[in-house]
Scaffold this motif. Structure first.
Motif, PDB file in Angstrom:
ATOM      1  N   CYS A  79      88.656  10.303 107.104  1.00 30.86           N
ATOM      2  CA  CYS A  79      88.134   9.411 108.156  1.00 30.86           C
ATOM      3  C   CYS A  79      88.792   8.042 108.081  1.00 30.86           C
ATOM      4  CB  CYS A  79      86.623   9.270 108.012  1.00 30.86           C
ATOM      5  SG  CYS A  79      85.668  10.721 108.502  1.00 30.86           S
ATOM      6  N   ARG A  83      90.944   6.405 111.206  1.00 34.45           N
ATOM      7  CA  ARG A  83      90.578   5.113 111.797  1.00 34.45           C
ATOM      8  C   ARG A  83      91.754   4.142 111.746  1.00 34.45           C
ATOM      9  NH1 ARG A  83      85.023   6.263 109.579  1.00 34.45           N
ATOM     10  NH2 ARG A  83      83.697   6.437 111.441  1.00 34.45           N
ATOM     11  N   HIS A 146      81.144  12.557 110.863  1.00 34.12           N
ATOM     12  CA  HIS A 146      82.053  11.467 111.240  1.00 34.12           C
ATOM     13  C   HIS A 146      83.449  12.035 111.500  1.00 34.12           C
ATOM     14  CE1 HIS A 146      79.781   7.732 110.795  1.00 34.12           C
ATOM     15  NE2 HIS A 146      79.222   8.220 109.701  1.00 34.12           N
ATOM     16  N   LEU A 147      83.902  12.920 110.616  1.00 34.60           N
ATOM     17  CA  LEU A 147      85.241  13.503 110.753  1.00 34.60           C
ATOM     18  C   LEU A 147      85.344  14.311 112.045  1.00 34.60           C
ATOM     19  CD1 LEU A 147      88.042  14.109 109.655  1.00 34.60           C
ATOM     20  CD2 LEU A 147      87.044  15.907 108.228  1.00 34.60           C
ATOM     21  N   LEU A 150      85.450  11.911 115.035  1.00 31.28           N
ATOM     22  CA  LEU A 150      86.744  11.230 115.131  1.00 31.28           C
ATOM     23  C   LEU A 150      87.809  12.152 115.715  1.00 31.28           C
ATOM     24  CD1 LEU A 150      86.796   9.266 111.759  1.00 31.28           C
ATOM     25  CD2 LEU A 150      86.901   8.249 114.040  1.00 31.28           C
ATOM     26  N   THR A 175      79.992   6.129 115.664  1.00 28.80           N
ATOM     27  CA  THR A 175      81.188   6.976 115.733  1.00 28.80           C
ATOM     28  C   THR A 175      81.127   7.910 116.934  1.00 28.80           C
ATOM     29  OG1 THR A 175      81.391   6.904 113.315  1.00 28.80           O
ATOM     30  CG2 THR A 175      82.623   8.611 114.450  1.00 28.80           C
TER      31      THR A 175
END
Length: 295
Positions: A79, A83, A146-147, A150, A175
């Motif tokens: 992550c 980012r 989160h991954l 994203l 996110t």
């Protein structure tokens, strides 16, 4: 007594200082320190090795627990790289974005290798401690969510388990609401002159992105230019490697579940194997794959 700060323990050293220290030590490593050992102060190794708290006396549980923790660290590291790539892409620094994307692919490769540490586990091995986990499941990994977000795999329902962990929940909401890496890539292509409509760039970010013919056409044009200065083509390949490694992780997850529990119901209440198999249908960076048919 107040503990010394990290900066006080891990002090910078120039090449000249390192050479002088080696001369004083006669080529031997430094064995005496006035404070905490600098390596431990920086890596927090003693803290890391105190975080394994198995629920059973079964010796195999330590493998399961520690591999799970290693995967959590890799999720967070990947992550971090994605980012950084987003920041570069938003500033039109395509060349600079390649490095964090390539690192992300390598971290995902390491994540895939972590599955090998569990290949010894049979259903009987897992059953010796599985019941003690209760409803605990990798499905509940906030960092994995989160991954996924994203990478553009959005499902708002999947943040519901964290509603009573306010800080974790707020982070996931942020996110989920923010542009994904793929959103930033598509926006970059539009700024680079490719014909992409505004409504595509302004769509509801909580809706999973599916293959769009104009985005596919943009990638066909990009891959048609094989010149050495075509950084967008290099970007496409770096993104493809990330998507492929992430897909491998999901497939390795399915194989690990098949090996250790077959088609049993998942610990977290899901259908287990069947639920994971359905999730594989959600494609990361879809136009990078669909465009290949027409290349």
């Amino acid at each position: 007594m107040e503990q010394p700060t990290l900066a006080a323990v891990v002090r910078p050293a120039t090449p000249q200082q390192r050479t002088a220290r080696a001369a004083r030590n006669g080529g031997e490593p430094t064995l005496e320190f006035t404070d905490r050992v600098p390596y431990d102060a920086y890596v927090h190794a003693s803290t890391l090795h105190s975080l394994q708290q198995p629920l059973s006396s079964d010796p195999g549980e330590m493998s399961f627990l520690m591999v799970s923790q290693i995967m959590e660290l890799y999720f967070g590291l990947t992550c971090h790289e994605l980012r950084q790539a987003q920041q570069d892409l938003r500033a039109d620094r395509v060349w600079e974005a390649l490095a964090p994307l390539r690192r992300a692919a390598l971290h995902l490769e390491g994540l895939n290798a972590a599955w090998r540490g569990l290949r010894w586990m049979t259903p009987a091995d897992f059953n010796r401690f599985r019941n003690l986990l209760g409803e605990g499941s990798g499905f509940q990994s906030a960092m994995y969510r989160h991954l996924e977000f994203l990478l553009g795999l959005r499902d708002p329902a999947l943040i519901r388990p964290f509603r009573r962990q306010q800080e974790v929940y707020d982070g996931l909401c942020a996110t989920l609401a923010a542009p994904s890496l793929w959103d930033d890539v598509v926006a970059l292509l539009a700024r680079q002159g490719h014909d992409l409509p505004a409504d595509l760039l302004d769509r509801d970010v909580t809706v999973e992105h599916r293959s769009h013919p104009l985005v596919e056409a943009a990638w066909l044009e990009i891959y048609g230019d094989e010149g050495p200065d075509n950084h967008l083509r290099l970007l496409g390949e770096a993104l493809t490697e990330v998507a492929e490694q992430f897909g491998d992780w999901r497939w390795n997850h399915i194989k690990a579940v098949q090996r250790t529990m077959g088609a049993k119901v998942g610990s977290g209440g899901s259908a287990g194997l069947a639920w994971l198999q359905r999730s594989m249908a959600r494609v990361v960076f879809p136009e990078l794959w669909s465009a290949r048919t027409a290349m």
